[in-house]
Write a protein that holds these residues in place. Structure first.
Motif, PDB file in Angstrom:
ATOM      1  N   ASN A   1      -2.668   1.649  -4.431  1.00  0.00           N
ATOM      2  CA  ASN A   1      -3.568   2.219  -3.427  1.00  0.00           C
ATOM      3  C   ASN A   1      -4.776   1.308  -3.225  1.00  0.00           C
ATOM      4  O   ASN A   1      -4.620   0.139  -2.929  1.00  0.00           O
ATOM      5  CB  ASN A   1      -3.975   3.629  -3.827  1.00  0.00           C
TER       6      ASN A   1
ATOM      7  N   ASN B   1       0.828  -1.210   0.000  1.00  0.00           N
ATOM      8  CA  ASN B   1       0.000   0.000   0.000  1.00  0.00           C
ATOM      9  C   ASN B   1       0.865   1.263   0.000  1.00  0.00           C
ATOM     10  O   ASN B   1       1.780   1.432   0.817  1.00  0.00           O
ATOM     11  CB  ASN B   1      -0.926   0.003   1.215  1.00  0.00           C
ATOM     12  N   GLY B   2       0.595   2.137  -0.959  1.00  0.00           N
ATOM     13  CA  GLY B   2       1.307   3.396  -1.076  1.00  0.00           C
ATOM     14  C   GLY B   2       2.616   3.313  -1.835  1.00  0.00           C
ATOM     15  O   GLY B   2       3.265   4.349  -2.052  1.00  0.00           O
TER      16      GLY B   2
END
Length: 655
Positions: free
Chosen positions: A638, A622-623
């Protein structure tokens, strides 16, 4: 039962003689000879040479010569001892001489004197060479490798002078000399030099190893091009080139970081093998008595061929009748089944494999028809090689779609019967089929991409999944493009899936340009089609791209990007595999190693679809920024990702 047991306990001493005594013919100082002093009165001695410095210090020589059984061999050398001499029980034209080579013996030549009571002494000079490479430096193939499988006769003809050999040893005996490229089952003229010439092309695609089909002499009346009916286990087929050509291929490949794998056949030979006309023992080949009846009357209904019931190797309920019919029957009527239970044959095969490893500086062996020979011998064979070369690799062919049967043959398998094959790698036919089924089937709860998901779930059964070899196709099955019904997108999805699995990868030559067998699916001659550009008059040249269609060029580019990334990816070579059950026509597989994560996304939807990335939170992406391996585009991991069209997406954190 190891090789030294074959040599030390199973041979019957039939000649009582005190060896190593001084002879009027030779003196101790005469035994180490120079190259120029080579002499032979003997028709054939195999192995033709040997090496000093092996762990196993025994060596058995097969000596073939008219009435050699009437002679007594002598060696006058302080470090080389004749331990036993045996005659064949079916022919007086053979002697088997068991030697022991003392530790520390120097390389050089020595004479073997053959004496008889008629004073017709014969001499053969034998050579012991220094080893070019230490045992530990023979590095085999592994999960970091992508292997290019080649049918040599159909790949490239770089030397037209050897199409019909005129100077090579044994050329007068070659039965099938005609070159006819219009006949799918005739010789087409491809050769070793053709492979060597195109090593740059092979390397540019990202391959790190080559596996040519057998290159040894196939002196057969027809169908000799494929190489699996060997008629001389110590000779490169003159139509492919020379031993020097083979050694140059090995050296030049290694210089480019490409490993060489030799295709070997321990189960059978070709019917025209020289020993079939003068068999040394009554049990040199299986069903030998039936064979003799068969050749006496070709119309006689005599059982020769195997029943091909390979499950008898594992079946706890199998009958001896069925088991023997599998392991002792001939593969086909033109390929005699070798009897590895004969200790002399067993030693011959083991020594032959070692001879080729040393002579050609091999990195691996692919062993044909693995479940057909005597399985205890195959364990001894692989064990003898791996004991001598601990970092070497051997892969065995077990054409089964049942993971239980495939896993049985891998070293470390927890087999109920206690069998240990000593075999590092097996061929994963089961996974090959699962990927094809997954892409050809419509999506439902139990069809489609779930076949890949459940197929990989079977890895719990394997001793070492990453040491297994997976492949989209090979020389015995329809091309992957044919299996996937000519669907280019599905073919890309398949290749990417095989490449990302925890496996050794093998691709068949021409896969990168969508070679197919649409005209006659499954026809071996068509499957092994000439590679375009391998012959001077070809109008299409896949090596340069001239004449290729846009689809072929696109696939070639796809394979090149895929394999060249794979070559440098520790995550694919060694990383943990984590996958998620397919959902809404999408399957996702992750490979994770340290700070590198590779993501394989297979999408079977023809219309745009959105994938919820929160489902994969445990991967820890994530990210993070990832790059599309094929397009070079970057994206942020994301909440979701939109897939605009059917196909494969490969993402990597290694930007």
């Amino acid at each position: 039962m190891k090789k030294k047991i074959y040599l030390g306990f199973l041979f019957i001493s039939v000649i009582g003689v005190s060896y190593g005594q001084d002879s009027a013919e030779t003196s101790e100082n005469d035994n180490l000879k120079s190259e120029s002093s080579f002499k032979t009165d003997i028709d054939l001695v195999e192995p033709p040479n040997w090496w000093v410095g092996f762990k196993d210090q025994t060596l058995q020589l097969l000596v073939k010569h008219q009435d050699i059984g009437n002679f007594i061999p002598q060696i006058n050398h302080p470090d080389i001892t004749i331990e036993k001499v045996s005659r064949g029980d079916n022919s007086n034209n053979y002697l088997f001489i068991d030697l022991r080579i003392a530790e520390g013996t120097s390389a050089g030549q020595f004479n073997i004197l053959f004496e008889n009571d008629k004073a017709q002494d014969l001499v053969h000079t034998y050579q012991l060479k220094s080893r070019a490479t230490s045992s530990k430096e023979y590095i085999g193939f592994n999960s970091s490798d992508a292997i290019y499988l080649i049918t040599p006769d159909r790949f490239a003809n770089a030397n037209t002078l050897n199409d019909i050999p005129i100077t090579a040893k044994g050329e007068q005996d070659l039965l099938e000399k005609t070159i006819d490229r219009t006949d799918d089952y005739a010789r087409h003229g491809g050769d070793i030099e053709g492979i060597t010439t195109h090593l740059d092309y092979i390397s540019s695609l990202g391959f790190t190893a080559i596996w040519p089909q057998p290159l040894l002499t196939n002196n057969m009346k027809s169908g000799s091009y494929h190489g699996y009916a060997v008629t001389d286990l110590y000779q490169i087929d003159p139509r492919f080139g020379t031993l020097d050509d083979y050694q140059k291929l090995s050296q030049k490949a290694q210089n480019k970081g490409i490993k060489l794998i030799m295709d070997q056949v321990a189960n059978h030979c070709g019917l025209e093998h020289w020993w079939m006309k003068d068999l040394p023992f009554t049990d040199w080949v299986n069903l030998q008595a039936n064979y003799e009846k068969h050749i006496a009357n070709w119309n006689n209904d005599v059982t020769i061929n195997s029943n091909h019931r390979r499950t008898t190797n594992q079946d706890r309920y199998t009958s001896k009748y069925d088991s023997d019919a599998n392991s002792q029957g001939w593969f086909v009527s033109t390929m005699p089944d070798l009897n590895q239970r004969n200790p002399f044959m067993a030693t011959y095969i083991i020594q032959n494999s070692i001879w080729w490893i040393e002579t050609a500086q091999l990195n691996g062996i692919r062993q044909d028809t693995y479940p057909y020979p005597d399985k205890d011998f195959m364990s001894d064979w692989a064990g003898a090689i791996m004991t001598e070369y601990p970092n070497f690799s051997i892969v065995g062919e077990e054409w089964s779609y049942n993971p239980l049967l495939i896993g049985y043959w891998q070293k470390g398998a927890n087999n109920k019967d206690g069998y240990d094959s000593n075999l590092k790698s097996t061929m994963d036919f089961a996974m090959q089929a699962k990927v094809v089924e997954a892409l050809n089937e419509d999506e439902s709860w139990d069809t489609g991409l779930v076949k890949i998901y459940e197929g990989l779930a079977n890895d719990f059964h394997y001793a070492s999944p990453k040491d297994m070899m997976v492949f989209p196709d090979n020389h015995d099955m329809s091309r992957i493009f044919t299996q996937l019904k000519g669907d280019v997108i599905n073919t890309k999805m398949a290749l990417a899936t095989y490449a990302m699995m925890p496996r050794i990868l093998q691709l068949y030559y021409g896969t990168e340009i969508l070679m197919n067998d649409f005209e006659k699916p499954g026809d071996h001659g068509l499957i092994r089609t000439d590679y375009p550009g391998g012959w001077q008059d070809d109008s299409v040249n896949a090596f340069t791209g001239e004449g290729l269609s846009s689809e072929q060029k696109d696939m070639q580019s796809f394979v090149k990007k895929l394999l060249n990334y794979r070559k440098g990816s520790k995550a694919i070579h060694e990383g943990k595999a984590i996958h998620f059950a397919p959902s809404n026509g999408v399957y996702v597989l992750f490979r994770v190693k340290d700070d590198e994560t590779v993501v394989l996304i297979l999408n079977k939807n023809d219309t745009p679809t959105s994938v919820d990335l929160k489902r994969f939170a445990e991967i820890g992406l994530n990210g993070k920024s990832l790059q599309n391996m094929m397009t070079g585009d970057n994206l942020q991991w994301n909440d979701s990702i939109k897939l605009n069209k059917k196909g494969v997406v490969i993402l990597t954190t290694k930007i």
